[in-house]
Design an enzyme around this catalytic site. Sequence first.
Site, PDB file in Angstrom:
ATOM      1  CE  LYS A   1      24.300 -38.700  14.867  1.00 51.97           C
ATOM      2  NZ  LYS A   1      23.294 -37.854  14.297  1.00 51.97           N
TER       3      LYS A   1
ATOM      4  CE1 TYR B   1      21.978 -40.841   5.581  1.00 51.55           C
ATOM      5  CE2 TYR B   1      22.484 -40.140   7.816  1.00 51.55           C
ATOM      6  CZ  TYR B   1      22.369 -39.849   6.471  1.00 51.55           C
ATOM      7  OH  TYR B   1      22.644 -38.581   6.021  1.00 51.55           O
TER       8      TYR B   1
ATOM      9  CG  ASP C   1      28.300 -45.251  11.333  1.00 46.77           C
ATOM     10  OD1 ASP C   1      28.664 -44.479  12.246  1.00 46.77           O
ATOM     11  OD2 ASP C   1      27.596 -44.882  10.364  1.00 46.77           O
TER      12      ASP C   1
HETATM   13  C1  LIG Z   1      25.080 -43.980  12.244  1.00 45.97           C
HETATM   14  C2  LIG Z   1      25.331 -42.680  11.524  1.00 45.97           C
HETATM   15  N1  LIG Z   1      26.395 -42.582  10.715  1.00 45.97           N
HETATM   16  C3  LIG Z   1      26.670 -41.452  10.066  1.00 45.97           C
HETATM   17  C4  LIG Z   1      25.870 -40.352  10.182  1.00 45.97           C
HETATM   18  C5  LIG Z   1      26.214 -39.117   9.443  1.00 45.97           C
HETATM   19  O1  LIG Z   1      26.634 -38.114  10.338  1.00 45.97           O
HETATM   20  P1  LIG Z   1      26.516 -36.574   9.948  1.00 45.97           P
HETATM   21  O2  LIG Z   1      25.063 -36.251   9.903  1.00 45.97           O
HETATM   22  O3  LIG Z   1      27.247 -35.888  11.060  1.00 45.97           O
HETATM   23  O4  LIG Z   1      27.176 -36.407   8.648  1.00 45.97           O
HETATM   24  C6  LIG Z   1      24.734 -40.412  11.027  1.00 45.97           C
HETATM   25  C7  LIG Z   1      23.813 -39.284  11.233  1.00 45.97           C
HETATM   26  O5  LIG Z   1      23.567 -38.428  10.561  1.00 45.97           O
HETATM   27  C8  LIG Z   1      24.461 -41.610  11.690  1.00 45.97           C
HETATM   28  O6  LIG Z   1      23.411 -41.727  12.483  1.00 45.97           O
HETATM   29  N1  LIG Z   2      19.236 -39.883  11.450  1.00 45.74           N
HETATM   30  C1  LIG Z   2      20.099 -38.745  11.305  1.00 45.74           C
HETATM   31  C2  LIG Z   2      21.166 -38.812  12.331  1.00 45.74           C
HETATM   32  O1  LIG Z   2      21.419 -39.726  13.013  1.00 45.74           O
HETATM   33  C3  LIG Z   2      19.343 -37.487  11.395  1.00 45.74           C
HETATM   34  C4  LIG Z   2      20.198 -36.240  11.410  1.00 45.74           C
HETATM   35  C5  LIG Z   2      20.240 -35.552  10.083  1.00 45.74           C
HETATM   36  O2  LIG Z   2      20.520 -36.182   9.064  1.00 45.74           O
HETATM   37  O3  LIG Z   2      20.020 -34.331  10.069  1.00 45.74           O
END
Ligand SMILES: Cc1ncc(COP(=O)(O)O)c(C=O)c1O
Ligand SMILES: N[C@H](C=O)CCC(=O)O
Length: 429
Positions: free
Chosen positions: A269, A145, A241
């Site tokens: 994060k 993701y 990522d």
């Molecule tokens: C590996 C990874 N990339 C991208 C994202 C997207 O980050 P955000 O939720 O801050 O948009 C997340 C988590 O949501 C993630 O776990």
């Molecule tokens: N798996 C997601 C972040 O790493 C969960 C956070 C979200 O999308 O709210």
Amino acid sequence: MANTQKSAALFSEAQKYIPGGVNSPARAFQAVGDTPRFIKRAEAQYLYDADDNKLIDYIGSWGPMILGNNHPTVLKAVQEVIRDGLSFGAATEREIYMAKMVCEILPSVEMVRMVNSGTEATMSALRAARGYTGRNRIIKFEGCYHGHSDGLLVKAGSGLIAEGGTPDSAGVTPGCAQDTLTAKYNDFESVEKLFDTYKGEIAAVILEPVAANMGVVPPEKGFLEKIRQICTDEGAVLIFDEVITGFRLSLGGAQELLGIKPDLSTFGKIIGGGMPVGAYGGKKEIMEVVAPLGPVYQAGTLSGNPVAMAAGIAQLTYLKEHPQVYTVINELGQRLYGGLAEIVEKAGVSCSVNYIGSIGTLYFTGEKVRDFATAKTADISRYADYFKFMMDKGSYFAPAQFEAMFLSSAHTEGDIDRTLESAAEYFGV
Ligand SMILES: Cc1ncc(COP(=O)(O)O)c(C=O)c1O
Ligand SMILES: N[C@H](C=O)CCC(=O)O
């Protein structure tokens, strides 16, 4: 049973005005058929919900709170900076400090651009890779993701593995997704095949160097090395990522721990200390295509926001000056995830545990989870039952099977042992 009346009432009210009652699906508890807890306060390793239940926090805001919630150093930095103004939409000295620190920590990053979320970071990194190579297609991996930008909602993990839901999002046009090719995690041949089929067309390969959005799936020996090599040979940009793994698996993230240098990296994060932040950076010659220097446009009214920079700088500085944080969280990880593995083995149930450092997942499947297909053999209804039991006992776990759990340096061995006692009770050992 824990009293959750106030959370339930708030959820009813929220659903009237917010789609599904939440501002991000992952926190809706839909995947475990439960009602989300509404959190009113967090301190160190604990969350306090609307009904005043005290919960051991194994989510840590999905990763940012590596030092625990409301860490005094981060809090102080935020309190100090807000006196000078919340946003200027103009350059500030703190942004240089942040960029310099990231470049110093990560040898692969020569230039970095701050954005507001992990989604923006991956979307922008891909645009830069396409601008740099002049190619369109990208390879992502099933179950990884990278946020919710259109072209990346293809066979994505996290909240998209909604049981009974759509694997890919509605509202994404075929045109947006047509250049996204998918390979299988831990299966280099699937990557090779795509490079063969689309010779000279692949702009970038993007992946979580340790997958954490189909639950935690570490890369097998040689997998990342081979991907590094094929990207070099074929002139494609390798993007790690590290939104979850960055500054967590080690100060220099998964790339430092595993000894592989990507061309671009994305962060989120931890780099924001709990404020909404993302970043992408890497080789100078690639980052120089980004506006105003180059032709790839990418912008943000609140990017490099002073409050977010102050929180992120404070947290990263603390991590840099206290390397023992990594020893602590990794030892706690060994105690928790190793302990869970022992419990399920003793109980003789079909479960397996994957972990690396402070992140881990207990899967309700007897199969060894090494990719999206094996992750999906997990029995989500059994996970839901376990989740509800653990929550009732005061351990706030990931509210879905296909997510990671996160530890912080504020957790104690006592917290872990309490959680393990509850797990042992659940599994009847
Ligand atoms: C590996 C990874 N990339 C991208 C994202 C997207 O980050 P955000 O939720 O801050 O948009 C997340 C988590 O949501 C993630 O776990
Ligand atoms: N798996 C997601 C972040 O790493 C969960 C956070 C979200 O999308 O709210």
